[in-house]
Design an enzyme around this catalytic site. Structure first.
Site, PDB file in Angstrom:
ATOM      1  N   ASP A  40       0.866  -1.175   0.000  1.00  0.00           N
ATOM      2  CA  ASP A  40       0.000   0.000   0.000  1.00  0.00           C
ATOM      3  C   ASP A  40       0.905   1.228   0.000  1.00  0.00           C
ATOM      4  O   ASP A  40       1.979   1.227   0.610  1.00  0.00           O
ATOM      5  CB  ASP A  40      -0.841   0.044   1.281  1.00  0.00           C
ATOM      6  CG  ASP A  40      -2.093  -0.811   1.212  1.00  0.00           C
ATOM      7  OD1 ASP A  40      -2.154  -1.708   0.363  1.00  0.00           O
ATOM      8  OD2 ASP A  40      -2.999  -0.592   2.040  1.00  0.00           O
ATOM      9  N   HIS A  83       4.715  -7.331   0.065  1.00  0.00           N
ATOM     10  CA  HIS A  83       4.441  -8.607  -0.594  1.00  0.00           C
ATOM     11  C   HIS A  83       5.239  -8.738  -1.890  1.00  0.00           C
ATOM     12  O   HIS A  83       5.747  -7.753  -2.421  1.00  0.00           O
ATOM     13  CB  HIS A  83       2.937  -8.712  -0.880  1.00  0.00           C
ATOM     14  CG  HIS A  83       2.090  -8.674   0.354  1.00  0.00           C
ATOM     15  ND1 HIS A  83       1.395  -9.763   0.825  1.00  0.00           N
ATOM     16  CD2 HIS A  83       1.832  -7.668   1.250  1.00  0.00           C
ATOM     17  CE1 HIS A  83       0.734  -9.447   1.933  1.00  0.00           C
ATOM     18  NE2 HIS A  83       0.988  -8.166   2.209  1.00  0.00           N
ATOM     19  N   SER A 133       8.061   4.378   5.493  1.00  0.00           N
ATOM     20  CA  SER A 133       9.132   3.563   4.953  1.00  0.00           C
ATOM     21  C   SER A 133       8.962   3.440   3.444  1.00  0.00           C
ATOM     22  O   SER A 133       8.075   4.052   2.857  1.00  0.00           O
ATOM     23  CB  SER A 133       9.146   2.190   5.634  1.00  0.00           C
ATOM     24  OG  SER A 133       7.842   1.763   5.937  1.00  0.00           O
TER      25      SER A 133
END
Length: 299
Positions: A117, A173, A260
């Site tokens: 995201d 992911h 991050s």
């Protein structure tokens, strides 16, 4: 002179929006104020500061911050895999898991999925043009990878930069099927990855502490994945096992508290990024989209 708002294109709403920056006041102080820069270099960028802040976010009393944070930033609790009451600290909430149906993964075999995201920026050809966010600054692959031979493989290649804000889901992911090797640590400082910071210091992507993983894939060649730490993100946790084949959308790991960044590198001629990513990146604007959504297509 008033601070310029950070605008991005939201793929979900299909409109330009303004980012609500978590901790904007302190961020602007340390990156835009002369006194703040003393604090930045003397303390804020150092691992000691992020380690201390991380311990505060691990403490049971930090759980009191969760509901106010959810309300202020409109976090969708319906996506959570566990109830809010189950989080024993703010960090437990921060790297929460989501229900699988909350982030469907693009199914087409020729499609690359977004790995996280966040707000995404692409460079379709890293060797064309000198500018990277800031005029006159070239994206520095050798410095980023600290491996000259690996950097050569990506000459003329493509870059996807996925910036995660503190308000985002913070697990990352795999963007495609493949087999990962063991993440390699490159130590460094922990500058913020907010646009407030990288407009002042665009080299932070190849200065900050980061991990490099090579993903051998059947369809996209050698894809290299990097988790870039940032202020208050001294810890990156890898949950995938090196040498074990993964499928597109499988979890690779998670960031502990703070904003991050996740960087994905593709070899030359391997990917065609989605038009909204290319068009917005060309004018220096990020695109908000979610993990599992399409980033581009196999060439």
């Amino acid at each position: 002179m008033p601070a310029q708002p950070i605008q991005f294109y939201n793929r979900l709403t299909q409109r330009l929006e303004t980012e609500a920056v978590y901790g904007e006041g302190p961020l602007r102080f340390v990156y835009e104020n002369a006194l703040g820069k003393v604090a930045l270099h003397g303390l804020v960028k150092r691992a000691l500061f992020s380690d201390w802040y991380g311990r505060q976010m691990d403490a049971p009393k930090s759980a009191a911050r969760i509901r106010p944070f959810i309300q202020q930033y409109g976090v969708d609790v319906g996506e959570f895999a566990e109830p809010v009451e189950s989080y024993g600290s703010f960090n437990d909430f921060f790297y929460r898991k989501l229900k699988p149906e909350a982030r469907p993964v693009v199914e087409e075999a020729a499609a690359v999925a977004l790995p996280a995201d966040g707000r995404h920026f692409v460079i379709p050809d890293v060797t064309v043009g000198p500018d990277f966010f800031v005029k006159g600054v070239r994206f520095n692959l050798p410095a980023l990878l600290r491996d000259e031979e690996l950097a050569k493989r990506y000459e003329g290649g493509s870059v996807l930069i996925s910036r995660l804000c503190p308000t985002d889901y913070h697990r990352f992911h795999f963007p495609c099927d493949g087999t990962p090797d063991t993440p390699r640590l490159i130590n460094g400082p922990l500058y913020s990855v907010s646009p407030i910071a990288f407009m002042k210091r665009p080299s932070l992507f190849w200065e900050n502490k980061r991990y490099v993983t090579r993903l051998s894939t059947p369809d996209f060649g050698l894809v290299t994945l990097l988790e870039v730490g940032a202020t208050c993100v001294g810890t990156v946790v890898h949950t995938a096992q090196p040498g074990v084949p993964v499928r597109k959308g499988d979890e690779k790991g998670y960031f502990r508290f703070g904003g991050s960044c996740f960087i994905t590198l593709f070899e030359r001629g391997r990917i065609r990024f989605c038009e909204d990513l290319v068009e917005n990146s060309a004018v220096g604007r990020e695109v908000y989209a979610r993990v599992g959504d399409v980033a581009g297509w196999r060439v």
